[in-house]
Write a protein that holds these residues in place. Sequence first.
Motif, PDB file in Angstrom:
ATOM      1  N   VAL A 267       0.863  -1.181   0.000  1.00 15.03           N
ATOM      2  CA  VAL A 267       0.000   0.000   0.000  1.00 15.03           C
ATOM      3  C   VAL A 267       0.896   1.227   0.000  1.00 15.03           C
ATOM      4  CG1 VAL A 267      -1.812   1.277   1.209  1.00 15.03           C
ATOM      5  CG2 VAL A 267      -1.787  -1.237   1.291  1.00 15.03           C
ATOM      6  N   ILE A 268       0.707   2.102  -0.969  1.00 16.29           N
ATOM      7  CA  ILE A 268       1.548   3.291  -1.108  1.00 16.29           C
ATOM      8  C   ILE A 268       0.650   4.518  -1.190  1.00 16.29           C
ATOM      9  CG2 ILE A 268       3.365   4.408  -2.470  1.00 16.29           C
ATOM     10  CD1 ILE A 268       3.753   1.618  -3.793  1.00 16.29           C
ATOM     11  N   ALA A 269       0.944   5.522  -0.382  1.00 12.70           N
ATOM     12  CA  ALA A 269       0.214   6.782  -0.423  1.00 12.70           C
ATOM     13  C   ALA A 269       1.149   7.889  -0.920  1.00 12.70           C
ATOM     14  CB  ALA A 269      -0.331   7.121   0.960  1.00 12.70           C
ATOM     15  N   GLN A 270       0.558   9.051  -1.177  1.00 16.62           N
ATOM     16  CA  GLN A 270       1.226  10.255  -1.679  1.00 16.62           C
ATOM     17  C   GLN A 270       1.453  10.155  -3.190  1.00 16.62           C
ATOM     18  OE1 GLN A 270       1.572  12.979   0.031  1.00 16.62           O
ATOM     19  NE2 GLN A 270       1.307  12.244   2.127  1.00 16.62           N
ATOM     20  N   ALA A 271       0.973  11.162  -3.907  1.00 15.93           N
ATOM     21  CA  ALA A 271       0.992  11.135  -5.374  1.00 15.93           C
ATOM     22  C   ALA A 271       2.384  10.940  -5.938  1.00 15.93           C
ATOM     23  CB  ALA A 271       0.371  12.427  -5.914  1.00 15.93           C
ATOM     24  N   ALA A 272       3.366  11.662  -5.405  1.00 18.32           N
ATOM     25  CA  ALA A 272       4.728  11.564  -5.944  1.00 18.32           C
ATOM     26  C   ALA A 272       5.330  10.188  -5.691  1.00 18.32           C
ATOM     27  CB  ALA A 272       5.611  12.655  -5.339  1.00 18.32           C
ATOM     28  N   GLU A 273       5.054   9.619  -4.533  1.00 20.12           N
ATOM     29  CA  GLU A 273       5.592   8.302  -4.197  1.00 20.12           C
ATOM     30  C   GLU A 273       4.957   7.216  -5.070  1.00 20.12           C
ATOM     31  OE1 GLU A 273       7.975   5.490  -2.169  1.00 20.12           O
ATOM     32  OE2 GLU A 273       8.093   7.667  -2.370  1.00 20.12           O
ATOM     33  N   ILE A 274       3.648   7.314  -5.277  1.00 16.90           N
ATOM     34  CA  ILE A 274       2.978   6.345  -6.147  1.00 16.90           C
ATOM     35  C   ILE A 274       3.523   6.457  -7.574  1.00 16.90           C
ATOM     36  CG2 ILE A 274       0.771   5.599  -7.105  1.00 16.90           C
ATOM     37  CD1 ILE A 274      -0.559   6.968  -4.647  1.00 16.90           C
ATOM     38  N   SER A 275       3.678   7.680  -8.047  1.00 18.03           N
ATOM     39  CA  SER A 275       4.160   7.908  -9.403  1.00 18.03           C
ATOM     40  C   SER A 275       5.544   7.315  -9.597  1.00 18.03           C
ATOM     41  CB  SER A 275       4.172   9.404  -9.715  1.00 18.03           C
ATOM     42  OG  SER A 275       2.861   9.942  -9.682  1.00 18.03           O
ATOM     43  N   ALA A 276       6.425   7.508  -8.616  1.00 15.62           N
ATOM     44  CA  ALA A 276       7.768   6.946  -8.710  1.00 15.62           C
ATOM     45  C   ALA A 276       7.725   5.420  -8.672  1.00 15.62           C
ATOM     46  CB  ALA A 276       8.637   7.487  -7.571  1.00 15.62           C
ATOM     47  N   TYR A 277       6.900   4.868  -7.802  1.00 20.23           N
ATOM     48  CA  TYR A 277       6.793   3.407  -7.682  1.00 20.23           C
ATOM     49  C   TYR A 277       6.376   2.790  -9.012  1.00 20.23           C
ATOM     50  CZ  TYR A 277       5.025  -1.139  -6.031  1.00 20.23           C
ATOM     51  OH  TYR A 277       4.794  -2.481  -5.862  1.00 20.23           O
ATOM     52  N   VAL A 278       5.328   3.342  -9.613  1.00 18.82           N
ATOM     53  CA  VAL A 278       4.844   2.803 -10.890  1.00 18.82           C
ATOM     54  C   VAL A 278       5.853   3.086 -11.995  1.00 18.82           C
ATOM     55  CG1 VAL A 278       3.029   2.943 -12.622  1.00 18.82           C
ATOM     56  CG2 VAL A 278       2.430   3.001 -10.198  1.00 18.82           C
ATOM     57  N   GLY A 279       6.365   4.311 -12.033  1.00 20.27           N
ATOM     58  CA  GLY A 279       7.303   4.675 -13.084  1.00 20.27           C
ATOM     59  C   GLY A 279       8.546   3.813 -13.095  1.00 20.27           C
ATOM     60  N   GLU A 280       9.075   3.511 -11.917  1.00 17.43           N
ATOM     61  CA  GLU A 280      10.301   2.719 -11.837  1.00 17.43           C
ATOM     62  C   GLU A 280      10.074   1.255 -12.211  1.00 17.43           C
ATOM     63  OE1 GLU A 280      11.819   3.490  -7.922  1.00 17.43           O
ATOM     64  OE2 GLU A 280      12.205   5.609  -8.379  1.00 17.43           O
ATOM     65  N   ARG A 281       8.838   0.821 -12.185  1.00 18.25           N
ATOM     66  CA  ARG A 281       8.531  -0.568 -12.560  1.00 18.25           C
ATOM     67  C   ARG A 281       8.067  -0.717 -14.002  1.00 18.25           C
ATOM     68  NH1 ARG A 281       8.719   0.137  -7.600  1.00 18.25           N
ATOM     69  NH2 ARG A 281       9.051  -1.517  -6.045  1.00 18.25           N
ATOM     70  N   HIS A 282       7.829   0.390 -14.666  1.00 14.49           N
ATOM     71  CA  HIS A 282       7.263   0.313 -16.016  1.00 14.49           C
ATOM     72  C   HIS A 282       8.011   1.190 -17.023  1.00 14.49           C
ATOM     73  CE1 HIS A 282       3.721  -2.117 -14.951  1.00 14.49           C
ATOM     74  NE2 HIS A 282       3.755  -1.471 -13.792  1.00 14.49           N
ATOM     75  N   GLY A 283       9.282   1.408 -16.803  1.00 18.24           N
ATOM     76  CA  GLY A 283      10.081   2.104 -17.798  1.00 18.24           C
ATOM     77  C   GLY A 283       9.844   3.587 -17.895  1.00 18.24           C
ATOM     78  N   LEU A 284       9.277   4.184 -16.850  1.00 17.37           N
ATOM     79  CA  LEU A 284       9.044   5.624 -16.838  1.00 17.37           C
ATOM     80  C   LEU A 284       9.842   6.268 -15.711  1.00 17.37           C
ATOM     81  CD1 LEU A 284       5.227   5.618 -17.605  1.00 17.37           C
ATOM     82  CD2 LEU A 284       7.044   6.493 -19.089  1.00 17.37           C
ATOM     83  N   ALA A 285      11.120   5.896 -15.652  1.00 22.25           N
ATOM     84  CA  ALA A 285      12.064   6.451 -14.693  1.00 22.25           C
ATOM     85  C   ALA A 285      13.451   6.318 -15.293  1.00 22.25           C
ATOM     86  CB  ALA A 285      11.991   5.724 -13.350  1.00 22.25           C
ATOM     87  N   PRO A 286      14.373   7.206 -14.934  1.00 17.14           N
ATOM     88  CA  PRO A 286      15.742   7.096 -15.454  1.00 17.14           C
ATOM     89  C   PRO A 286      16.391   5.790 -15.022  1.00 17.14           C
ATOM     90  CG  PRO A 286      15.352   9.255 -14.473  1.00 17.14           C
ATOM     91  CD  PRO A 286      14.191   8.400 -14.096  1.00 17.14           C
ATOM     92  N   LEU A 287      17.458   5.420 -15.721  1.00 17.61           N
ATOM     93  CA  LEU A 287      18.094   4.128 -15.488  1.00 17.61           C
ATOM     94  C   LEU A 287      19.107   4.130 -14.359  1.00 17.61           C
ATOM     95  CD1 LEU A 287      18.626   2.962 -19.195  1.00 17.61           C
ATOM     96  CD2 LEU A 287      16.812   2.304 -17.602  1.00 17.61           C
TER      97      LEU A 287
END
Length: 243
Positions: A71-91
């Motif tokens: 369970v993850i709260a906070q918009a920025a934290e959720i965005s980073a969590y999803v982004g880092e798992r789906h190719g939407l974060a730097p390497l």
Amino acid sequence: MAYDLYYWPMIPGRGEYPRLVLEAAEAPYRDVARLPESEGGGMAAMTAFLEGERAAFIPFAPPFLVDGDIVIAQAAEISAYVGERHGLAPLTEAERQFARSVALTTADLVAEAHDVHHPVGVGLYYEDQKPEAARRAEGFRNERMPKFLGWYEQLLARNPEGDAYLVGDSLSHADLGLFQTIEGLTYAFPKRMRTLMPDHPRIAALRDRVAAHPPIAAYLKSERRMAFNEDGIFRHYRELDAA
């Protein structure tokens, strides 16, 4: 297994930030509070979670994301969590962490934009704090908006990988967060943004680049994309806007 995203069903608000990342990633997800109760959704489902009826991890407020036992709260934290798992974060680790920092700074800007129309208290109506809001709006327009936009423009200009994205050489959750914020500021302060944006061409180009990203372009045309309104974070009150 689909993600479950929980947020108020009547406003884009902070929920739109992780929603954009999920859409850009074409990740399967359920927008739980917008689903009918017959499908296990609706406000009752979100309320039950917030009251601790479904898990030991109780978020303070939406948005929050459920991914199995996580369970993850906070918009920025959720965005980073999803982004880092789906190719939407730097390497690289350095770039990933800085992208998170950018997203958290964007969250600060969003909070300041909200406080323009609610400078005294969130429990009061805008009509109860109009004089204070007018004073807060002037400072936000003249000082804070140029400062934040200037920082984003500098990040784009100084990116070693080129000025197409805030961090790294491809679209990330940080870019999607800035896109949504620029859209919100343009809705809330159209006169001021018309004055400011010509001085920030890289931000304008990034906004267009994100809007043209095929999954985002499709989402923006869909019924899933909610319009800004005067119940959300970004609100347009003509008396609070000026060039």
